[in-house]
Design a protein around this motif. Structure first.
Motif, PDB file in Angstrom:
ATOM      1  N   MET A 715       0.652   4.150  -5.048  1.00  0.00           N
ATOM      2  CA  MET A 715      -0.280   5.209  -4.667  1.00  0.00           C
ATOM      3  C   MET A 715      -1.631   4.959  -5.328  1.00  0.00           C
ATOM      4  O   MET A 715      -1.711   4.546  -6.476  1.00  0.00           O
ATOM      5  N   PRO A 721      -3.826  12.162  -2.931  1.00  0.00           N
ATOM      6  CA  PRO A 721      -2.816  11.612  -2.016  1.00  0.00           C
ATOM      7  C   PRO A 721      -3.228  11.812  -0.564  1.00  0.00           C
ATOM      8  O   PRO A 721      -3.753  12.874  -0.194  1.00  0.00           O
ATOM      9  N   ASN A 744      -4.244  17.533  -1.000  1.00  0.00           N
ATOM     10  CA  ASN A 744      -4.100  16.233  -0.369  1.00  0.00           C
ATOM     11  C   ASN A 744      -5.216  15.997   0.639  1.00  0.00           C
ATOM     12  O   ASN A 744      -5.869  16.950   1.113  1.00  0.00           O
ATOM     13  N   ASP A 763      -3.179   3.061   4.442  1.00  0.00           N
ATOM     14  CA  ASP A 763      -2.061   3.422   3.587  1.00  0.00           C
ATOM     15  C   ASP A 763      -2.012   4.933   3.451  1.00  0.00           C
ATOM     16  O   ASP A 763      -3.051   5.603   3.358  1.00  0.00           O
ATOM     17  N   ASP A 765       0.342   8.239   1.458  1.00  0.00           N
ATOM     18  CA  ASP A 765       1.292   8.545   0.403  1.00  0.00           C
ATOM     19  C   ASP A 765       2.442   9.396   0.915  1.00  0.00           C
ATOM     20  O   ASP A 765       3.451   9.540   0.227  1.00  0.00           O
ATOM     21  N   LYS A 795       8.205   6.832   2.550  1.00  0.00           N
ATOM     22  CA  LYS A 795       7.395   8.051   2.407  1.00  0.00           C
ATOM     23  C   LYS A 795       7.476   8.904   3.666  1.00  0.00           C
ATOM     24  O   LYS A 795       6.601   9.729   3.910  1.00  0.00           O
ATOM     25  N   VAL A 837       5.430  12.504  -2.719  1.00  0.00           N
ATOM     26  CA  VAL A 837       4.314  11.739  -3.273  1.00  0.00           C
ATOM     27  C   VAL A 837       4.628  11.302  -4.700  1.00  0.00           C
ATOM     28  O   VAL A 837       4.353  10.172  -5.104  1.00  0.00           O
ATOM     29  N   SER A 840       7.149   8.460  -4.703  1.00  0.00           N
ATOM     30  CA  SER A 840       6.503   7.217  -4.279  1.00  0.00           C
ATOM     31  C   SER A 840       5.674   6.622  -5.406  1.00  0.00           C
ATOM     32  O   SER A 840       5.655   5.415  -5.621  1.00  0.00           O
ATOM     33  N   ALA A 841       4.996   7.512  -6.172  1.00  0.00           N
ATOM     34  CA  ALA A 841       4.184   7.010  -7.278  1.00  0.00           C
ATOM     35  C   ALA A 841       5.063   6.413  -8.373  1.00  0.00           C
ATOM     36  O   ALA A 841       4.731   5.382  -8.962  1.00  0.00           O
TER      37      ALA A 841
END
Length: 847
Positions: A715, A721, A744, A763, A765, A795, A837, A840-841
């Motif tokens: 991310m 995000p 976001n 890309d 997030d 995601k 999010v 994913s981070a």
């Protein structure tokens, strides 16, 4: 096809007894026949090989004898010619001897001939030089003595002298016909080849094949000149005709049909008459001299011609060919003395005559065995028919009554009386038929229930998806408005809208639950605790109506492999239905509406029993014990006409607007998901009784876990995000964008095609995507991500209004992606996006 026991018995007897016997016999016959054929074939091969070897050996011997004969003839002809040459050189001496005067010959129509009975034939044709011939008779008389002294050898037909004057001496003599009166022997094929003009070296020469002018048939001649050049006096010839050649072939042995002799120039010298047809030639039709002109290249049969043309290249050989469509054996051998080819043809059928006799005997034995086998099978078949008639009397007739009863029951008359059975199989059949009558109604109910749920499930999935799409913005924007500056009256109105939307969501969810088979993870669960938790949620309603709950739970109840959420919903709906029934119609004479009694118990194996007919379809023959929960109320009970319908979706006896009719239907779906069933009946003392039976199963299904893969892109740390929202409903896109834009960076699009364009170049997030899109389904978007952007696939968050339909359920079960169901709470949506999010981070940081 076979409607009677007799016919079936006969069929089974044929299939299980006669057919195996016939098959085994056929296999045995076929196997023995194949073995015999194989043995006979090998025997035939052995006979053929042995006969071919014997024939080739016979041909070698014949070639040796024939070469010796031809060599002997050449030597004799040369010796007689040398002696005659010496005689002519001493002419004066023999002329004075007066041994053979001119009076020995008499003039006739054909010239001057010796009288019949003379030991040799002397002939001076009219075309000859009679003066010179008569003057040379003295010398010729001594030449005659040489001819007469020469014994006849094997292969020799006759020998003769032709003087240059035209006079001829033939031994043994042959008749000269009037047709030959004008013929000159010096112009014949048996004189000219040996003259100095054609044979300057003076050696022995052989003629072509020709027809003998004096009736000896087709022959060839060996010619030796008497003297050379200027001293040439004539020739001495020795004949070999076809008859003598055939006699030599027969004397040599071997099963030859015919033989032939080829020279090195491709000419046919001798051919026995049996081969005329294969060679395409005919026998001469007259006795006059005629050159036959037989050539190998003119043989009529193509395969025979090619075989003969190839013979000069090999000294000997044997092969099988087809001549005139018939199999033949062709053998040849080169004669060392002359270089000629001796060939012979035989019929291979004569080789295998013993094997053919054995084959005929084997076929006769085979036919006799088949005849015996047919008689045996016929006897068994007649025995089978007689036994079938016996079965008709002792078995079929007692079964006719049962058959009539079964047909009547099948026609819709379950009240048909079934006769008493016995202790045998017919009695068992009678008991089974009676049991069938009892099970028939239950099976019909099960079929109707299954068909109805299948139809409702398909219709409900589509309707609920559309309703959820409409409810989502209503609930969402109501939450948005409720968080803004509103007057108390406005806030109250917004809250009413929100509550109505939530209630509609519950109705839609109940509808889906009632028309689809529910599933979920199971684990060992204390169902007593789940039941208490479910009823605890009804404490407020129970207390307001003054209803007491009496618990009678078995403390030794084992843990049951269950989904606690589903079972809690089932307990809640049944308890709520009982409380509402008692609140609407309290029992007479009681100071309060009534009591709700809840019992649990462990039922041993085989003790489960169906209810009064109100229970939905359930599995038969449960393998083990079961857990049971019984809910008894003191309400008005269930009318008899409603017992069969209370579990139907949307069926309710409450006034319009006070119930959806989905509570019991949802409870049935929850229990059925655990392999159980619900039975409903009326209590004898008043009220209703609902019994939940949950049989223990040997295996507990657990949901599959999706596999995860580490993301490929971390991310971004330099921006908020970025979230992509894909939904074809404009109101939902606006709602989700409004809910997420504070935390976001949100980008929304209405279709899957546009989403793929964005995902290919940017890309994100988090990706929120509906499964039902107009242009490209959400499944295809997710498949593209897995193939091309696997990091973004981690995601992916599904937002859908139908998780019970085939499309949504299969997708979620296959890929285990996170899901938010429409209509959703905005706080829940924000939390799910935040977790997505954050996860994913974390994974990006690990990678």
């Amino acid at each position: 096809m076979f409607q009677s026991i007799r016919a079936r018995f006969i069929a089974f007897f044929v299939a299980l007894v006669l057919a195996p016997i016939a098959v085994l016999s056929a296999v045995s016959v076929a196997g023995s026949g194949q073995l015999a054929d194989s043995s006979l074939a090998e025997y035939e091969k052995s006979l053929t090989a042995r006969s071919e070897a014997e024939m080739l050996a016979s041909l070698r011997e014949l070639a040796r004898l024939q070469g010796r004969t031809l060599g002997a003839i050449e030597r004799r002809a040369q010796a007689m010619a040398s002696q005659s040459e010496q005689l002519f050189r001493s002419r004066e001496l023999f002329e004075r001897s007066n041994r053979w005067g001119p009076g020995r010959v008499k003039e006739g129509a054909s010239g001057w001939l010796t009288a019949p009975g003379d030991p040799s034939g002397v002939w001076i044709p009219r075309v000859a030089d009679a003066v010179q011939a008569k003057r040379d008779l003295a010398v010729l008389s001594h030449v005659e003595s040489i001819l007469l002294a020469e014994p006849r050898a094997e292969g020799m037909t006759q020998w003769y002298v032709i003087h240059k004057s035209g006079a001829a001496i033939l031994v043994p003599p042959s008749a000269v016909t009037e047709m030959e009166a004008t013929w000159d022997p010096r112009s014949g094929i048996f004189y000219e080849p040996a003259t100095p003009a054609n044979n300057p070296e003076g050696g022995v020469v052989w003629t072509e094949v020709y027809n003998d002018p004096v009736g000896q048939g087709v022959m060839i001649s060996c010619l030796a000149p008497i003297g050379r050049a200027d001293e040439f006096q004539g020739i001495i010839g020795i004949d070999i005709n076809t008859h003598d050649f055939r006699a030599e072939i027969a004397a040599a042995g071997g099963a030859w049909k015919y033989a032939f002799l080829l020279d090195s120039a491709g000419g046919v010298l001798l051919l026995t008459p049996e081969g005329y047809r294969d060679f395409g030639v005919s026998a001469p039709g007259n006795t006059l001299e005629a050159t036959m002109g037989w050539k190998v290249g003119e043989i009529a049969d193509l395969e025979l011609r090619n075989a003969c043309l190839g013979m000069p290249g090999r000294s000997e050989g044997l092969r099988q060919i087809r001549i005139g469509g018939q199999k033949r054996v062709l053998a040849h051998r080169r004669l060392e003395s002359t270089g000629w080819i001796l060939g012979a043809v035989a019929d291979p059928a004569s080789f295998i005559a013993p094997a053919q006799a054995m084959r005929t005997t084997q076929e006769a034995l085979h036919n006799r065995y088949l005849f015996t086998l047919l008689i045996f099978v016929g006897f068994l078949l007649v025995s089978c028919v007689l036994f079938g008639l016996f079965l008709t009397r002792v078995v079929t007739r007692p079964l006719l009554g049962l058959a009539d009863a079964a047909r009547a029951i099948g026609a819709g008359h379950p009240e048909t009386l079934i006769g008493p059975g016995g202790t045998d199989e017919i009695g068992t059949l009678s008991d089974t038929l009676r049991q069938m009558v009892r099970d028939r109604e239950q099976s019909q109910r099960a079929l109707a229930e299954t068909q109805k749920l299948a139809a409702l499930g398909g219709m409900a999935s589509g309707i609920c998806h559309e309703l959820n799409n409409l409810l989502a913005p209503i609930l969402g924007f109501a939450q948005v408005l409720g968080r803004g500056p509103l007057t108390p009256e406005q806030r109250a109105q917004v809250e009413r809208v929100e509550r109505a939307a939530r209630a509609a969501r519950e109705v839609v969810g109940s509808l889906l639950d009632s028309t689809h088979e529910l599933a979920g993870a199971r684990q060992p669960t204390d169902l007593n605790a789940v039941a208490r938790e479910a009823v605890l949620q009804l404490d407020a309603a129970r207390a307001s109506d003054g209803i007491d709950v009496i618990w009678d739970l078995a403390p030794e109840l084992p843990l049951f492999p269950a989904n606690a959420s589903l079972m809690q919903r089932a307990f809640f709906n049944i308890a709520d239905n009982a409380i509402q029934a008692m609140a609407a119609a309290p029992p007479r004479g009681a100071g309060r509406p009534g009591k709700l009694i809840i019992r649990s118990r462990l039922v041993p194996e085989g003790a489960l029993r169906p209810g009064s007919g109100s229970d939905p379809p359930r599995p038969r023959g449960e393998p083990g014990p079961a857990t049971q929960f019984v809910f008894e109320d003191e309400g008005p009970g269930i009318p008899q006409e409603n017992l069969r319908r209370i579990f139907d979706p949307f069926f309710t006896t409450k006034p319009p607007g006070s119930g959806t009719g989905l509570g019991l239907s949802v409870a049935v779906s929850c229990v059925r998901a655990h392999g159980g069933f619900i039975a409903a009946e009326n209590r004898s003392e008043g009220g209703a009784r609902f019994t939940i039976s949950l049989p223990f199963s040997e295996a507990v299904p657990t949901p599959a876990r999706g596999t995860t893969a580490p993301p490929l892109h971390a991310m971004r740390s330099d921006a908020r995000p970025r979230v992509l929202v894909v939904d074809d409903e404009d109101s939902i896109r606006v709602l989700v964008t409004h809910a997420l834009r504070d935390d976001n960076e949100v980008e929304a699009c209405e279709g899957g095609v546009r989403a793929l364009e964005l995902l290919a170049t940017r890309d994100f997030d988090a990706i929120l995507c509906d499964l039902r899109l107009r242009d490209l389904p959400g499944r295809e978007v997710y498949a593209w991500l897995r193939a091309h952007r696997p990091a973004l696939a981690r995601k992916f968050l599904v937002i859908t209004g139908d998780t019970h339909g085939d499309e949504g359920r299969e997708f979620l079960e296959e890929f285990r992606t996170p899901c938010v169901t429409k209509p959703f709470d905005l706080d829940d949506l924000k939390q799910r996006v935040k977790e997505l999010v954050r996860d994913s981070a974390v994974e990006a940081a690990k990678s």
